[in-house]
Design a protein around this motif. Structure first.
Motif, short mmCIF file in Angstrom:
data_model
loop_
_atom_site.label_atom_id
_atom_site.label_comp_id
_atom_site.label_asym_id
_atom_site.label_seq_id
_atom_site.Cartn_x
_atom_site.Cartn_y
_atom_site.Cartn_z
N LEU A 224 0.84 -1.18 0.00
CA LEU A 224 0.00 0.00 0.00
C LEU A 224 0.88 1.24 0.00
O LEU A 224 1.95 1.24 0.62
CB LEU A 224 -0.91 0.01 1.22
N PRO A 225 0.46 2.31 -0.67
CA PRO A 225 1.27 3.54 -0.68
C PRO A 225 1.32 4.18 0.70
O PRO A 225 0.37 4.07 1.49
CB PRO A 225 0.54 4.43 -1.69
N MET A 226 2.40 4.86 1.01
CA MET A 226 2.53 5.55 2.28
C MET A 226 1.56 6.73 2.37
O MET A 226 1.02 7.02 3.43
CB MET A 226 3.96 6.05 2.47
N LEU A 227 1.35 7.41 1.25
CA LEU A 227 0.42 8.54 1.22
C LEU A 227 -0.84 8.10 0.49
O LEU A 227 -0.80 7.63 -0.64
CB LEU A 227 1.05 9.73 0.50
N GLU A 228 -1.99 8.29 1.12
CA GLU A 228 -3.24 7.80 0.57
C GLU A 228 -3.90 8.78 -0.38
O GLU A 228 -4.60 8.40 -1.32
CB GLU A 228 -4.21 7.46 1.70
N HIS A 229 -3.73 10.10 -0.16
CA HIS A 229 -4.40 11.11 -0.97
C HIS A 229 -3.38 12.10 -1.50
O HIS A 229 -3.33 13.26 -1.09
CB HIS A 229 -5.47 11.83 -0.15
N MET A 230 -2.56 11.64 -2.42
CA MET A 230 -1.44 12.45 -2.89
C MET A 230 -1.88 13.64 -3.74
O MET A 230 -2.81 13.52 -4.54
CB MET A 230 -0.45 11.60 -3.70
N ASP A 231 -1.22 14.77 -3.53
CA ASP A 231 -1.46 15.96 -4.35
C ASP A 231 -0.65 15.79 -5.63
O ASP A 231 0.56 16.00 -5.67
CB ASP A 231 -1.00 17.21 -3.59
#
Length: 235
Positions: A224-231
């Motif tokens: 899973l990605p470390m950041l869930e809602h990336m800009d």
């Protein structure tokens, strides 16, 4: 709210210590004048942390910093201010925000991907195949702080498999390394393992090591990605 950012540690600053890297980020937070939260008490300090410490000499495209903010702030504005405050060698690759009660980013890391490039013209195919086929490989490394001065690591627990290719007398290794609450292992220790157990003669001191990614591990083993809602506008 917590501001989370994926940042780099590039080649020109790879030999600074983890502590100096942390201090550099702290100075950037202050210069950027983010509304960062501070601890209470006599000796107050900024509330921020990094997800996983990086060894000296290792380049990284995936360091993660978490900053607790005392008041809400738009992600893009925070990134712009931090970008202007960070020195050369540290870039912001992505960012998101989460609630203050969310699990700490430091506790979320489950593994990392590495790329290692080093000069080597010897045999490697059989050694890599033997490593990949082994159920367990115990590497003994010096540990001055321990009573017996030796620490034994089951390398296969952390690195189940490696991929390798050789071109123009340069050997490239790619692998994923598990990160646990009790620790992980260094890429250089893998190279020493290949020398110690599989008859290779890798010049460990000449290796260029890059952390390509850091990720969370789901209970079912999924990455899973470390950041869930990336800009995405940062890219």
């Amino acid at each position: 709210m917590k501001l989370r950012m994926q940042i780099t540690k590039e080649k020109e600053i790879r030999f600074i210590s983890h502590l100096e890297y942390v201090r550099t980020i702290e100075r950037a937070i202050r210069r950027a004048k983010l509304p960062a939260a501070y601890s209470e008490g006599f000796n107050t300090h900024l509330k921020f942390s990094l997800a996983s410490a990086l060894g000296v000499g290792v380049v990284s495209m995936a360091e993660f910093v978490e900053i607790e903010l005392a008041e809400p702030m738009e992600v893009h504005e925070a990134v712009q201010k931090m970008t202007a405050a960070l020195p050369r060698g540290i870039q912001i690759m992505a960012a998101d925000v989460t609630a203050n009660n969310a699990p700490a980013l430091m506790a979320s890391a489950g593994g990392a991907d590495y790329l290692v490039v080093l000069p080597y013209s010897g045999e490697y195919v059989e050694a890599v195949a033997a490593f990949n086929a082994a159920e367990s490989v115990v590497y003994a490394k010096a540990a001055p702080k321990l009573r017996n001065k030796i620490k034994e690591i089951d390398v296969k627990f952390y690195i189940p498999e490696i991929c390798a290719k050789q071109e123009n007398d340069m050997l490239t290794l790619k692998f994923s390394c598990r990160i646990t609450p009790n620790g992980s292992m260094k890429a250089a220790d893998l190279l020493n393992t290949l020398n110690q157990h599989f008859g290779m003669q890798l010049p460990v001191e000449k290796a260029d090591i890059t952390r390509l990614d850091l990720y969370r591990a789901a209970a079912d083993g999924r990455r899973l990605p470390m950041l869930e809602h990336m800009d995405k506008s940062i890219q």
